[in-house]
Structures are given as structure tokens and as C-alpha cells.
Design an enzyme around this catalytic site. Structure first.
Site, PDB file in Angstrom:
ATOM      1  CE1 TYR A   9      -3.741   2.420   0.501  1.00  0.00           C
ATOM      2  CE2 TYR A   9      -2.498   3.274   2.366  1.00  0.00           C
ATOM      3  CZ  TYR A   9      -3.542   3.395   1.474  1.00  0.00           C
ATOM      4  OH  TYR A   9      -4.392   4.476   1.538  1.00  0.00           O
ATOM      5  CG  ASP A  23       5.894   3.869   0.770  1.00  0.00           C
ATOM      6  OD1 ASP A  23       6.155   4.594   1.752  1.00  0.00           O
ATOM      7  OD2 ASP A  23       4.730   3.664   0.372  1.00  0.00           O
ATOM      8  CE  LYS A  65       0.976   5.085   8.178  1.00  0.00           C
ATOM      9  NZ  LYS A  65       1.050   4.361   6.938  1.00  0.00           N
TER      10      LYS A  65
HETATM   11  C1  LIG Z   1       0.376   4.750   5.563  1.00  0.00           C
HETATM   12  C2  LIG Z   1       1.168   4.501   4.343  1.00  0.00           C
HETATM   13  C3  LIG Z   1       1.054   5.341   3.225  1.00  0.00           C
HETATM   14  C4  LIG Z   1       0.027   6.424   3.111  1.00  0.00           C
HETATM   15  O1  LIG Z   1       0.199   7.435   4.047  1.00  0.00           O
HETATM   16  P1  LIG Z   1      -1.059   8.393   4.387  1.00  0.00           P
HETATM   17  O2  LIG Z   1      -0.463   9.407   5.304  1.00  0.00           O
HETATM   18  O3  LIG Z   1      -2.072   7.514   5.028  1.00  0.00           O
HETATM   19  O4  LIG Z   1      -1.536   8.972   3.118  1.00  0.00           O
HETATM   20  C5  LIG Z   1       1.921   5.130   2.164  1.00  0.00           C
HETATM   21  N1  LIG Z   1       2.826   4.142   2.200  1.00  0.00           N
HETATM   22  C6  LIG Z   1       2.961   3.306   3.253  1.00  0.00           C
HETATM   23  C7  LIG Z   1       3.995   2.241   3.234  1.00  0.00           C
HETATM   24  C8  LIG Z   1       2.116   3.457   4.351  1.00  0.00           C
HETATM   25  O5  LIG Z   1       2.214   2.602   5.372  1.00  0.00           O
END
Ligand SMILES: *Cc1c(COP(=O)(O)O)cnc(C)c1O
Length: 438
Positions: free
Chosen positions: A149, A244, A272
Site C-alpha cells: 500500500y 516507501d 507517519k
Molecule cells: C500509511 C502509508 C502510506 C500512506 O500514508 P497516508 O499518510 O495515510 O496517506 C503510504 N505508504 C505506506 C507504506 C504506508 O504505510
């Protein structure tokens, strides 16, 4: 699902009210508890490792707002820094020193990063990093991995994890087929498939984006050589390698998975923890690419609230506190995470409940397996082998005993620097009772 109704009466009333005015009653789908049944628990407040729901029940929290709260809830230093900044103004739409300070701190911590651009969410970070990769290469195709994701941008909502996995949705309606067609998905950990793809279409591939730990389909570790293989292949074919680290950044190690495993991505996405509980994301990496971002270069990307001082001070204070004194507080959280994971593994063995427990740094995951010899190394195996119903029973048994876990089998867990050895012991005692019931 047998959920003690009285215990959650106010949450249930709150949820009914919310559903009238908010789609599904929530502002982000996994919060709706579809993965575990019952109705979502509404929270009232948090302090350190604990949260209290609107019915007054206390929980040890292993969700921590899905990762950001590395120091736990309402850490006094962070809360004070936010309060003081709020008095001085929350946003100017003009530069402040805090942005440079946070940029410097991140560059010091994360080995591959030379320049950074702050945005407001992980979604914005990945979306912008992909635009940059396309701008830098003049190519169109994106390679991502099934069950990973990367936020909800159109081109990334293809075979995505997290809520999409929990709800069992196919690719989302509203994503234009032409956009989805530019994203090619490959099973996680399948380096051979990536090699084939590059052999066939290497000249069209702008970027490979990957979660260094696939933690939005549960908790799947990269096989040895998988990530370094992606680095090598992208380099050979002139594609951009995007790590990511929105979730793993400052969580698995101060420098993220790339520091832990010696990876050198072209671009890194952050989110985060970097916002310490306020909305922040960032994309960052090699100067040669970051210099393409406007106004230094031609790739446009902007944000009214990007880098606002409130979010910057929350992130700065969180990182400084977690990694002060050679990261003593962080290391303590890592030890507790290890103890928790080992404790769960032991309980699984003792109660003959097949589990796949994983942990790195302050992150962990626990799959309930359908068969003792099943394994989960990718999304297909996660869907086939994870016992979501057993997880749902476990989730509610733990909630009743004052432990709040992710309301889905397909999400990771987090420990904060506020958690104590006693919290872990209490959690394992609750898990033992829950296992005895399962
Ligand atoms: C949470 C997450 C996202 C998206 O971040 P948001 O602040 O919710 O838009 C993207 N990549 C990874 C790996 C994530 O865990």
C-alpha cells in the site's frame, strides 16, 4: 461475533451517529472494523502507551495511530512544543526555520537522503515521488507489488494492501483504466518476475516502488536479496528505485530499513513518525533528482499547509526525543517489541495455535495461519493462509482484556517508547487467556 455490547455501548451510539453523516461512519476505511466484525471503538483520550475509549475502558495501544506515535500518546515534550507553536501561529504559507531544521535532521538520520520536500501525507509523498520519477526518466510505467500500500493516489490503487486488502475490494472504481494500465503489479518477493518484466519492457519503466517490509498486508519480510536485487535491476535499466518508508522510517531503525539493510534508493517516501502525530509526509533522495522539483526545476508540486510550523515542531520534537542519548529510548522500545514477538511465538507453540510472528525494530506482525506448515511471503499467500476469523476472535478477546490491536489481520503492530516491560507482560498474559479460549 460475540462482542460484549454493554462494554461498548457509547462507541456503538457514536458509530450510529457518525454513519448518518460520514460514509461508513469513518474517515479512513480500516477504522470501520470490517476486518474483525462488531462496531469500531471510539476513543476519548490517550496518554503514553494507553488509550481510553468513550465508555471509559482503558487499553494498551499497539496501533498508535497506525504508526506515527513513536513516543506514545500526548508525550509531554511534544504536546508542549505543539502548544507553544500554536500560540505563535500555526501556518504562514511562507518558509520558517523549522523546515530546514527538520530537513537537516532527516538528512543526518537517513543515509540516502540529500534533499527533502515536505508534504502533508504519505499519499502525497508517493504520488509526488512517482511524478518525479517520470519527470526524471521521461518514461511512464510504474512497477509496484501486490498487497503493498502506498496511499490512495489513482496509479497506486492497483492491487493495494491495507484497507483495500481488509475489505477485499478489487481495484477501486473511479480509477481510470488508462491510469491503472500504467502500473504493473508483481508479487512481493518475486525478483524473477521483475527481471522478466525489465527484460521485456525495461526501457518503458520509470520506477519501481516498494515497501521494504510489506506491512500493509500483515507483516511480510523481504527475502534476502530481494530489495538489493531491485536496486541492482533499476540501476541497470535506468529506472528510479523508490523505497516507501512511510511506515518503516524511524520505526525499524533511526535511519529506516535502508540503514538497517544497507540499501541506497534514489528516492525515499516518508510519513507517519516524521509528523509525530500531525499530518506530514515527505519525498526525498538524491540531489540530482530533487533538483527537478519546482521551483529548483520544472516538476510542479505544491501545498498550502506543507511544512507548516505546527507539524514541523511535532516531527522535530518526536525524532529528537526518540533518538537522544544514542537512541536509548528507541532501543528500549525495540527490546520490548522483541520480547512481545517472542512471547507470542512461545504462546503459539504452547497452545498449538499456528502463528507467523515477525518483528523488526519497533514493528511487529502476527498472522494466524490456517495450517501449521503454511507460510506467508506475499499477498497471494496472505489471502490464502491467514485465518482472519481466528484473528477477529483474538482481537475482541484482547480488547476485552484491555489490549488494542489493529482491527485487521492485514496490518502491522507498533510499540512506543512509552510502553513498559509491565505492559508487555500484561499483554502476553491477556494473549495467553485469549489463546486458551481459541
Ligand atoms: C500509511 C502509508 C502510506 C500512506 O500514508 P497516508 O499518510 O495515510 O496517506 C503510504 N505508504 C505506506 C507504506 C504506508 O504505510
Amino acid at each position: 461475533m460475540s462482542v460484549a455490547t454493554e462494554r461498548y455501548a457509547r462507541s456503538q451510539a457514536n458509530f450510529a451517529a457518525a454513519q448518518a453523516v460520514i460514509p461508513g461512519g469513518v474517515n479512513s476505511p480500516v477504522r470501520a472494523f470490517r476486518g474483525v466484525g462488531g462496531t469500531p471503538i471510539f476513543f476519548d483520550r490517550g496518554q503514553g502507551a494507553y488509550v481510553w475509549d468513550v465508555d471509559g475502558n482503558r487499553y494498551i495501544d499497539y496501533v498508535l495511530s497506525w504508526g506515527p506515535l513513536l513516543l506514545g500518546h500526548a508525550h509531554p515534550t511534544v504536546a508542549q512544543a505543539i502548544a507553544e507553536q500554536a500560540q505563535r501561529g500555526t501556518s504562514f504559507g511562507a518558509p520558517t526555520e523549522l523546515e530546514t531544521e527538520l530537513a537537516r535532521l532527516v538528512i543526518d538520520l537517513v543515509p540516502s537522503i540529500e534533499q527533502i520536500r515536505f508534504v502533508n501525507s504519505g499519499t502525497e509523498a508517493t504520488m509526488s515521488a512517482l511524478r518525479l520519477a517520470r519527470a526524471a526518466t521521461g518514461r511512464r510505467l510504474i512497477v509496484k507489488f501486490t498487497g503493498c500500500y502506498h496511499g490512495h493516489a489513482d496509479m497506486l490503487l492497483v492491487q493495494a494492501g491495507s484497507g483495500v486488502a481488509t475489505l477485499g475490494l478489487p481495484d477501486s472504481p473511479g480509477v481510470p483504466p488508462a491510469v491503472a494500465a500504467e502500473t504493473i503489479t508483481v508479487e512481493y518477493n518475486d525478483l524473477d518476475a521483475v527481471a522478466n518484466l525489465f527484460a521485456n519492457r525495461g526501457a518503458e519503466i520509470a520506477a519501481v516502488i516498494v515497501e521494504p517490509i510489506a506491512a500493509n498486508m500483515g507483516f511480510v519480510l523481504p527475502k534476502p536479496g530481494f530489495l538489493s536485487g531491485l536496486r541492482e535491476m533499476t540501476q541497470r535499466y535506468g529506472a528510479i528505485f523508490i523505497l516507501d518508508e512511510v511506515m518503516t522510517g524511524f520505526r525499524v531503525a533511526p535511519g529506516g530499513a535502508q540503514a538497517l539493510w544497507g540499501l541506497d534508493p534514489d528516492l525515499t517516501c516518508l510519513g507517519k513518525v516524521i509528523g509525530g502525530g500531525l499530518p506530514v509526509g515527505a519525498y526525498a533522495g538524491k540531489r540530482q533528482y530533487m533538483q527537478l522539483v519546482a521551483p529548483a526545476g520544472p516538476m510542479y508540486q505544491a501545498g498550502t499547509l506543507s511544512g507548516n510550523p505546527l507539524a514541523m515542531i511535532a516531527g522535530l520534537t518526536t525524532l529528537r526525543t526518540a533518538f537522544a542519548n544514542d537512541g536509548a529510548a528507541f532501543e528500549q522500545a525495540v527490546t520490548l517489541t522483541t520480547n512481545l514477538a517472542n512471547g507470542l511465538r512461545d504462546l503459539g507453540t504452547r497452545y498449538r495455535i499456528p502463528l507467523q510472528v515477525g518483528n523488526v525494530g519497533t514493528m511487529f506482525g502476527c498472522y494466524f495461519l490456517r495450517h501449521p506448515d503454511a507460510q506467508i511471503t506475499n499477498y497471494a499467500e496472505a489471502k490464502a493462509n491467514a485465518d482472519t476469523q481466528r484473528y477477529a476472535r483474538f482481537f475482541w478477546a484482547m480488547a476485552e482484556r484491555g489490549v488494542y490491536l489493529a482491527p485487521s489481520q492485514f496490518e502491522a503492530g507498533f510499540v512506543s517508547t512509552a510502553h513498559t516491560a509491565a505492559d508487555i507482560e500484561q499483554t502476553l498474559a491477556a494473549a495467553e487467556e485469549a489463546f486458551a479460549q481459541l
